[in-house]
Design an enzyme around this catalytic site. Structure first.
Site, mmCIF file in Angstrom:
data_model
loop_
_atom_site.group_PDB
_atom_site.id
_atom_site.type_symbol
_atom_site.label_atom_id
_atom_site.label_comp_id
_atom_site.label_asym_id
_atom_site.label_seq_id
_atom_site.Cartn_x
_atom_site.Cartn_y
_atom_site.Cartn_z
ATOM 1 N N ASP A 7 5.786 3.204 -1.471
ATOM 2 C CA ASP A 7 4.290 2.422 -1.593
ATOM 3 C C ASP A 7 4.318 1.268 -0.544
ATOM 4 O OD1 ASP A 7 1.540 1.689 -1.988
ATOM 5 O OD2 ASP A 7 2.477 0.547 -3.815
ATOM 6 N N GLU A 68 2.708 6.707 1.877
ATOM 7 C CA GLU A 68 1.603 6.511 0.875
ATOM 8 C C GLU A 68 0.806 6.660 2.483
ATOM 9 O OE1 GLU A 68 -1.007 4.264 -1.774
ATOM 10 O OE2 GLU A 68 -0.957 3.303 -0.177
ATOM 11 N N ASP A 141 3.120 -1.672 -7.837
ATOM 12 C CA ASP A 141 3.487 -0.573 -6.281
ATOM 13 C C ASP A 141 4.934 0.033 -7.021
ATOM 14 O OD1 ASP A 141 2.254 -2.343 -3.925
ATOM 15 O OD2 ASP A 141 3.374 -4.111 -6.024
#
Length: 185
Positions: A7, A68, A141
């Site tokens: 992430d 991501e 996260d």
């Protein structure tokens, strides 16, 4: 298959490594969050992320990296920093000949919760259940990095089938065009 989920972010970058088992079984191997000081120069923050990610790749030896996909949100600076962190991570993977796949936030949410509009709490809850963790991963996260890795593990067979179908279609197209060319000659 061993998947490293990332992430990306400049302030906090979530990292995870999971191993896929039979069916939809997945096992968490490691999870952490890289933090960089907001008052540090950009290139130094990216270096901190790069060094940490490279260490993780060399230590855990993932087969694939799931990152991501950045989308433009209300804050262009945040999106830019996230994209830069993602680029550093993709570059580190390329140097090691590790495949990289990008997944959108809604794709990840749909994979782990069944709802592409799930909130952070729902994602964290499902990640905790899916991986049978004793405690919820924090901060968000970390949970997002695990969710990315889970999403990729579960989507990888479909991605492979689509790539094979595209390769077959390209080969059929090539043969057909060669046949047309021969008929015209």
């Amino acid at each position: 298959m061993r998947v490293m989920g990332v992430d990306p972010g400049l302030t906090r970058c979530g990292l995870s490594v999971i191993e896929s088992g039979q069916g939809r079984k997945v096992i968490a191997l490691d999870v952490d969050v890289v933090r960089t000081p907001a008052d540090e120069q950009l290139h130094r923050r990216l270096l901190i992320i790069s060094d940490t990610v490279e260490h993780w790749m060399d230590t855990h030896r993932p087969d694939v990296i799931a990152i991501e996909r950045v989308f433009a949100n209300h804050n262009a600076n945040t999106a830019m920093g996230t994209a830069q962190a993602g680029g550093v991570i993709a570059l580190a993977a390329a140097k090691r000949d590790i495949d990289v796949h990008f997944h959108t936030p809604s794709e990840v949410k749909a994979a782990v919760t069944g709802n592409g509009r799930a909130d952070k709490a729902q994602v964290t809850e499902m990640v905790t259940r899916i991986l049978a963790l004793q405690a919820k991963p924090t901060p968000a996260d970390a949970a997002d990095a695990l969710a990315l890795a889970i999403c990729h593990c579960w989507r990888a067979p479909m991605i492979a089938r689509m790539a094979a179908a595209e390769a077959m279609a390209a080969e059929a197209r090539r043969k057909y065009q060669a046949k047309l060319k021969a008929a015209r000659a």
